[in-house]
Design a protein around this motif. Sequence first.
Motif, mmCIF file in Angstrom:
data_model
loop_
_atom_site.group_PDB
_atom_site.id
_atom_site.type_symbol
_atom_site.label_atom_id
_atom_site.label_comp_id
_atom_site.label_asym_id
_atom_site.label_seq_id
_atom_site.Cartn_x
_atom_site.Cartn_y
_atom_site.Cartn_z
ATOM 1 N N ASN A 45 39.843 34.975 42.099
ATOM 2 C CA ASN A 45 40.571 36.214 41.879
ATOM 3 C C ASN A 45 39.985 37.001 40.715
ATOM 4 N N LEU A 46 39.645 36.289 39.659
ATOM 5 C CA LEU A 46 39.044 36.942 38.499
ATOM 6 C C LEU A 46 37.765 37.681 38.894
ATOM 7 N N GLN A 47 36.926 36.989 39.651
ATOM 8 C CA GLN A 47 35.655 37.604 40.060
ATOM 9 C C GLN A 47 35.908 38.827 40.940
ATOM 10 N N GLN A 48 36.860 38.707 41.847
ATOM 11 C CA GLN A 48 37.170 39.820 42.738
ATOM 12 C C GLN A 48 37.607 41.051 41.948
ATOM 13 N N ILE A 49 38.442 40.797 40.961
ATOM 14 C CA ILE A 49 38.943 41.930 40.181
ATOM 15 C C ILE A 49 37.820 42.543 39.353
ATOM 16 N N LYS A 50 36.980 41.672 38.809
ATOM 17 C CA LYS A 50 35.860 42.196 38.021
ATOM 18 C C LYS A 50 34.942 43.053 38.897
ATOM 19 N N GLU A 51 34.725 42.570 40.111
ATOM 20 C CA GLU A 51 33.887 43.320 41.035
ATOM 21 C C GLU A 51 34.530 44.665 41.349
ATOM 22 N N LEU A 52 35.835 44.591 41.610
ATOM 23 C CA LEU A 52 36.582 45.817 41.884
ATOM 24 C C LEU A 52 36.439 46.810 40.739
ATOM 25 N N LEU A 53 36.653 46.326 39.537
ATOM 26 C CA LEU A 53 36.582 47.203 38.367
ATOM 27 C C LEU A 53 35.177 47.771 38.189
ATOM 28 N N GLY A 54 34.193 46.918 38.425
ATOM 29 C CA GLY A 54 32.817 47.342 38.216
ATOM 30 C C GLY A 54 32.360 48.338 39.263
ATOM 31 N N LYS A 55 32.601 48.017 40.516
ATOM 32 C CA LYS A 55 32.065 48.836 41.605
ATOM 33 C C LYS A 55 32.827 50.140 41.798
ATOM 34 N N TYR A 56 34.165 50.027 41.797
ATOM 35 C CA TYR A 56 34.923 51.182 42.280
ATOM 36 C C TYR A 56 35.722 51.899 41.194
ATOM 37 N N LYS A 57 35.637 51.409 39.968
ATOM 38 C CA LYS A 57 36.228 52.096 38.822
ATOM 39 C C LYS A 57 37.642 52.645 39.082
ATOM 40 N N PRO A 58 38.584 51.811 39.458
ATOM 41 C CA PRO A 58 39.947 52.325 39.616
ATOM 42 C C PRO A 58 40.509 52.692 38.245
ATOM 43 N N ASP A 59 41.492 53.586 38.254
ATOM 44 C CA ASP A 59 42.112 53.924 36.974
ATOM 45 C C ASP A 59 43.463 53.228 36.804
ATOM 46 N N ALA A 60 43.800 52.380 37.760
ATOM 47 C CA ALA A 60 45.028 51.594 37.615
ATOM 48 C C ALA A 60 44.973 50.369 38.499
ATOM 49 N N LEU A 61 45.649 49.330 38.065
ATOM 50 C CA LEU A 61 45.812 48.122 38.881
ATOM 51 C C LEU A 61 47.298 47.914 39.131
ATOM 52 N N PHE A 62 47.658 47.884 40.393
ATOM 53 C CA PHE A 62 49.032 47.593 40.777
ATOM 54 C C PHE A 62 49.033 46.182 41.350
ATOM 55 N N SER A 63 49.601 45.254 40.603
ATOM 56 C CA SER A 63 49.603 43.866 41.063
ATOM 57 C C SER A 63 50.940 43.550 41.736
ATOM 58 N N SER A 64 50.853 43.046 42.943
ATOM 59 C CA SER A 64 52.081 42.811 43.712
ATOM 60 C C SER A 64 52.669 41.427 43.474
ATOM 61 N N ILE A 65 51.951 40.612 42.723
ATOM 62 C CA ILE A 65 52.497 39.290 42.376
ATOM 63 C C ILE A 65 52.073 38.888 40.964
ATOM 64 N N GLU A 66 52.902 38.087 40.364
ATOM 65 C CA GLU A 66 52.694 37.652 38.985
ATOM 66 C C GLU A 66 51.376 36.916 38.780
ATOM 67 N N GLU A 67 50.952 36.218 39.811
ATOM 68 C CA GLU A 67 49.757 35.373 39.683
ATOM 69 C C GLU A 67 48.497 36.167 39.352
ATOM 70 N N PHE A 68 48.526 37.470 39.568
ATOM 71 C CA PHE A 68 47.346 38.286 39.280
ATOM 72 C C PHE A 68 47.265 38.696 37.809
ATOM 73 N N ILE A 69 48.333 38.511 37.058
ATOM 74 C CA ILE A 69 48.356 39.073 35.707
ATOM 75 C C ILE A 69 47.249 38.512 34.817
ATOM 76 N N ILE A 70 47.183 37.206 34.747
ATOM 77 C CA ILE A 70 46.184 36.612 33.850
ATOM 78 C C ILE A 70 44.766 36.996 34.251
#
Lengths: 335, 335
Positions: free
Chosen positions: A228-253
């Motif tokens: 999950n960490l890698q996926q989010i890093k990839e997301l942040l790197g490639k697509y530069k979102p300006d917000a993250l909406f996490s639908s479950i607590e497990e994504f917070i860390i």
Amino acid sequence: MGEAVNIKRLAQELNISIATVSKALNDSYEISLKTKNRVWTLAKELNYTPNPAASNLRSNKTKTIAVVIPCVANNFFSLSIMGIEEIARQYGYHVLIYQTHENIEAEKAFTNSLLNGRVDGILTSVSSSEYNSEYYANLVKKIPLVFFDRVYEGLDAVKVTTDDYEIAFQATEHLIECGCTKIAYLFGLENLPAGKSRFAGYCDALKAHGIAASEQLIVKYQDDEEFNLQQIKELLGKYKPDALFSSIEEFIIPAYCACREMNLQIPNDVKMLSFSNLSTAKLLSPSLTTISQPAFEIGREAAKSLFKILNNKQLDDEQNIILKSVLTKRESTGC
Amino acid sequence: MGEAVNIKRLAQELNISIATVSKALNDSYEISLKTKNRVWTLAKELNYTPNPAASNLRSNKTKTIAVVIPCVANNFFSLSIMGIEEIARQYGYHVLIYQTHENIEAEKAFTNSLLNGRVDGILTSVSSSEYNSEYYANLVKKIPLVFFDRVYEGLDAVKVTTDDYEIAFQATEHLIECGCTKIAYLFGLENLPAGKSRFAGYCDALKAHGIAASEQLIVKYQDDEEFNLQQIKELLGKYKPDALFSSIEEFIIPAYCACREMNLQIPNDVKMLSFSNLSTAKLLSPSLTTISQPAFEIGREAAKSLFKILNNKQLDDEQNIILKSVLTKRESTGC
DNA sequence: TTTAATTACGTAAACGTTTTCGCGTACCTA
DNA sequence: TAGGTACGCGAAAACGTTTACGTAATTAAA
């Protein structure tokens, strides 16, 4: 340690029959108050408590319910259990706990093992790995069962849920109002109604504000924190979102860690918001905007409904109980 | 839905006696493999599972254990339960949960209600409100019982604990090495061995470094978050400690809040350190130096010990199992 | 006064297992 | 052939309750 004290013993000491003792203990109308009092005082004196196995065997009542959930070590579920326990205590019921660890086979095995009269009813929040409606369609015919939070729809069973769609819509609008236009979605529970509703609320809010949803901005949860960490890093790197909406607590860390590792400032570079019952949300760096579900209340309501069924009370013809979640705005969406 | 499937039914369909069926199901040596196979296949076919009440009544085994703890919604205890559950599954046992909410009367009521054969054994972490050794001295004679973390000492019962004294000593030294000389102590579990050991470790570490302990620097926990917050603020205002050593997780939120409200920077103005199993410790602002107990392992070990007792296995003559906690240094003690 | 109804209690069966004991068959040994 | 020994299985009791039914004594109704 004294001999086992049972009904027979009480009957002998009082010179009455065991039937009379049993009825007296159960406060039957057939027994005189005088006799009842003799029985009750001796029972208290000898510390008598009925043998649950014998009682259960004869009467087919166990005074026990089961709670089947993915995992205890989760803020939402542990709070739910507290609510359930509180109600169970009021009714003098005992509570069995089973953890599925999101494994549907374990889930089936547990619930099947409860059909032989071990419990009077079941409270469950189903696992997210699969949506197997058939199984539960059969199950609800065999035993009183109440779903909470993670439910199956279209079945003849009570469901206690929250306003997932509305609150997700509202939370997304909050991000939009903060100026976000590229809002990524960290997708959990995608097989379940709760997950789908949250996602729908997100999508519809975007649409309502003329923002196109993008496949690229969606990360789906896997049971692997590093992944999950890698996926989010990839997301942040490639697509530069300006917000993250996490639908479950497990994504917070992983989400916080990803931002740190990518050197992105929350909320300046990217805003963050998550479904969560974390009590330390306000202490995070920065404090986290959350959607918190009324976990304790959900547990209470689910348990109440189950006991209504067990006591053959009318269910106010309301099969769906929907409670409100709370959006708490904090620094992570700072605006 | 088919008639209730029980041993009698199996016996009829196979034209053998119920005794034979029962023995076959229990894999008795008295029964031929051929007959066993007939029984097993039919049992599977009909989805037979033995009635627990009947089985329990006759055999005096419930295949059930109870976990009696202060509260489920606590990182330490929910993790412990996970460990307990894992072991219980391996042994095919069911797990009942009881929450005392730190109330010793509730604790007694629950455990008493378990003495009539409802469970085969008990795992407990006792409430902190009182230290009533007599009650437990009697209890351990009546039912297999294993204490974990919050234990009673001097009783003939297995205890699973952690190295509270040593780790508190070590943590205090860490603060001293960071230059602290006025280390306040947020005191929890003061009636219990765990709380006393932690405090002793703190005191002895101070002494070892030539620092005098002071009554003024001690805040005792009350079950009232607002009260604790005020106490800490008063402590910070009046006595200006340069560090807060929190002996329980419940102090973290009020401690952080107090520092913020008093405009004190962690770790510059005051360093912070706490016993805690919070998974988000590293995300706090600033990240928190913690002593984390191996909660999951404690649960596992406690459960293992209980099952050893239930299976009459030798307990390696070790009544005390002591696991190691981990001190994780983070920004809140930054040095 | 007779009959019916009510009260207070006892007898005994039943719940579904487990387990002790005994019985018959088959096989082996002497 | 006689005696012993496994082996495989069944009959029946037992676990501690609850409950349908019966019964005796008392009270109410006729």
